[in-house]
Design a protein around this motif. Structure first.
Motif, PDB file in Angstrom:
ATOM      1  N   ILE A  16       0.850  -0.793  -0.263  1.00 22.36           N
ATOM      2  CA  ILE A  16      -0.187  -0.142  -0.243  1.00 22.36           C
ATOM      3  C   ILE A  16       0.714   1.049   0.027  1.00 22.36           C
ATOM      4  O   ILE A  16       0.194   2.214  -0.734  1.00 22.36           O
ATOM      5  CB  ILE A  16      -0.904  -0.188   0.842  1.00 22.36           C
ATOM      6  N   MET A  17       2.092   1.468   0.947  1.00 25.95           N
ATOM      7  CA  MET A  17       2.927   2.384   0.686  1.00 25.95           C
ATOM      8  C   MET A  17       3.633   3.041  -0.984  1.00 25.95           C
ATOM      9  O   MET A  17       3.177   3.613  -1.623  1.00 25.95           O
ATOM     10  CB  MET A  17       4.257   2.049   1.925  1.00 25.95           C
ATOM     11  N   ARG A  18       3.572   1.493  -1.432  1.00 23.23           N
ATOM     12  CA  ARG A  18       4.342   1.396  -2.991  1.00 23.23           C
ATOM     13  C   ARG A  18       3.004   2.167  -4.005  1.00 23.23           C
ATOM     14  O   ARG A  18       3.032   3.473  -4.689  1.00 23.23           O
ATOM     15  CB  ARG A  18       4.559   0.245  -3.119  1.00 23.23           C
ATOM     16  N   ARG A  48      -5.208  -6.626  -1.256  1.00 19.72           N
ATOM     17  CA  ARG A  48      -4.552  -5.787   0.275  1.00 19.72           C
ATOM     18  C   ARG A  48      -5.195  -4.609   0.343  1.00 19.72           C
ATOM     19  O   ARG A  48      -5.112  -3.986   1.490  1.00 19.72           O
ATOM     20  CB  ARG A  48      -3.592  -5.306  -0.723  1.00 19.72           C
ATOM     21  N   CYS A  49      -5.660  -3.927  -0.642  1.00 19.07           N
ATOM     22  CA  CYS A  49      -6.608  -2.478  -0.787  1.00 19.07           C
ATOM     23  C   CYS A  49      -7.960  -3.001   0.090  1.00 19.07           C
ATOM     24  O   CYS A  49      -8.039  -1.929   1.087  1.00 19.07           O
ATOM     25  CB  CYS A  49      -6.733  -1.737  -1.985  1.00 19.07           C
ATOM     26  N   PRO A 105      -8.802   0.350  -4.845  1.00 21.08           N
ATOM     27  CA  PRO A 105      -7.700   0.942  -5.092  1.00 21.08           C
ATOM     28  C   PRO A 105      -8.351   2.597  -5.638  1.00 21.08           C
ATOM     29  O   PRO A 105      -7.626   3.402  -5.403  1.00 21.08           O
ATOM     30  CB  PRO A 105      -7.216   0.243  -6.368  1.00 21.08           C
ATOM     31  N   LEU A 106      -9.234   2.074  -7.037  1.00 20.08           N
ATOM     32  CA  LEU A 106     -10.003   3.660  -7.148  1.00 20.08           C
ATOM     33  C   LEU A 106     -10.068   4.789  -6.166  1.00 20.08           C
ATOM     34  O   LEU A 106      -9.941   5.790  -5.659  1.00 20.08           O
ATOM     35  CB  LEU A 106     -11.110   3.325  -7.796  1.00 20.08           C
ATOM     36  N   SER A 107     -10.831   4.173  -4.895  1.00 21.57           N
ATOM     37  CA  SER A 107     -11.222   4.454  -4.454  1.00 21.57           C
ATOM     38  C   SER A 107     -10.247   5.594  -3.139  1.00 21.57           C
ATOM     39  O   SER A 107      -9.993   6.978  -2.791  1.00 21.57           O
ATOM     40  CB  SER A 107     -12.372   4.339  -2.772  1.00 21.57           C
ATOM     41  N   THR A 118       2.894  -6.499  -9.666  1.00 21.42           N
ATOM     42  CA  THR A 118       1.616  -7.401  -8.809  1.00 21.42           C
ATOM     43  C   THR A 118       0.179  -7.853  -9.467  1.00 21.42           C
ATOM     44  O   THR A 118       0.502  -6.920 -10.640  1.00 21.42           O
ATOM     45  CB  THR A 118       1.328  -6.862  -7.561  1.00 21.42           C
ATOM     46  N   SER A 119      -0.274  -8.288  -9.324  1.00 20.36           N
ATOM     47  CA  SER A 119      -1.343  -8.034 -10.123  1.00 20.36           C
ATOM     48  C   SER A 119      -2.696  -7.382  -8.909  1.00 20.36           C
ATOM     49  O   SER A 119      -2.980  -6.520  -8.504  1.00 20.36           O
ATOM     50  CB  SER A 119      -1.721  -9.924  -9.438  1.00 20.36           C
TER      51      SER A 119
END
Length: 322
Positions: A221-223, A255-256, A264-266, A247-248
């Protein structure tokens, strides 16, 4: 209304103080009303230890927990353990475990449970929040979500009520919690206390959340956060993000959701909102130019996003610094 506040060793001084001050003011104003017009709050400060010391070293004059104590509400102020490294061991302390046992008993006897900030972790430890909605201190939301997967966490909200009681957000969320509790007995009394303390109940924590603090809970998530900040103007692409992070798409999505409780979009939109707020406060750019800076074709789309996420319009946000 019988209110029992449970004081634990190393508690957050401000949290306890604002609770006590708010109820004291409510009782003061209630006493000035015609007899029976407003309720009094019977506040009892208890501890599972004979002597309780706050995080600032102050001694709290607690009473012992006795069988005849039958509260309507049990309130848990936060511990001053602001990081996972401090909090996780604290939850295993003997006094915290005793407090959890008392919470379960009080709930079984019909008491409602209220907690703010890190106090919500202690309620979650009992299992009482399982399959229920809750909020907590926003910067520990990833830990809360990982530790209590059966709780429906929404850290964007300041207050969440359920059938077992109410949870509140970070730090000065204790004041929001106190005002909410007072309002349940008397909206007029709550309004008076609110005016004296120059405080209103806030519906959202979202305007205060710092996205990169949440990202630090997980290396991927940091990346992703760093990649997102570099690509705000270009717009979001899940395939491009996953490829850049080696990553996929499925892994990044999962993970998000696991760490942040959102897609991820949010999260990408959270970063857009944060950047837009910075530009609204620290630049002379108009809304159209700011929209371009964060990857939107026009200002109206950004205006809608800001109101959805922050509950406030552009004019109000700019007025904050005047």
């Amino acid at each position: 209304m019988r209110m029992t506040i449970v004081a634990l060793e190393g508690l957050f001084d401000t949290g306890l103080s604002v609770l006590l001050d708010a109820f004291r003011l409510a009782n003061k104003f209630a006493a000035a009303q015609p007899k029976g017009a407003s309720p009094f709050f019977d506040v009892t400060l208890v501890g599972v230890r004979k002597k309780v010391q706050t995080a600032q070293g102050l001694i709290v004059p607690v009473k012992p927990i006795t069988p005849d104590l039958k509260p309507d509400w049990v309130i848990l102020p936060a511990l001053a353990t602001g990081s996972p490294e401090q909090l996780i061991p604290a939850l295993e302390r003997p006094d915290v475990k005793k407090a959890k046992a008392h919470l379960k008993q009080w709930h079984a006897e019909g008491a409602q449970i209220a907690a703010s900030c890190i106090g919500t972790f202690l309620v979650a430890e009992t299992g009482l929040l399982d399959q229920r909605e809750a909020t907590t201190t926003w910067w520990l939301a990833p830990l809360f979500r990982q530790r209590y997967p059966n709780v429906h966490l929404d850290e964007s909200r300041m207050l969440v009520q359920t059938d077992i009681g109410v949870t509140a957000g970070a730090a000065l969320g204790h004041l929001d919690l106190a005002l909410w509790l007072i309002r349940q007995a008397s909206p007029e009394l709550a309004a008076m206390v609110s005016r004296y303390l120059l405080a209103d109940i806030r519906s959202l924590q979202a305007p205060y959340i710092i996205p990169n603090h949440l990202a630090q809970a997980d290396p991927l998530i940091m990346r992703f956060e760093r990649w997102s900040r570099e690509h705000l103007k270009e717009g979001f692409s899940l395939p491009a993000a996953a490829k850049a992070l080696a990553t996929s798409r499925r892994t990044l999505q999962r993970r998000c959701e696991d760490v942040l409780g959102k897609s991820p979009l949010s999260y990408f939109q959270d970063l857009r909102v944060e950047r837009a707020q910075t530009l609204l406060h620290g630049s002379d750019l108009d809304l159209e130019a700011i929209a371009t800076e964060v990857g939107y074709a026009d200002g109206s789309t950004l205006r809608t996003l800001l109101r959805q996420r922050l509950g406030r319009g552009v004019r109000d946000l700019r007025a904050d610094l005047r």
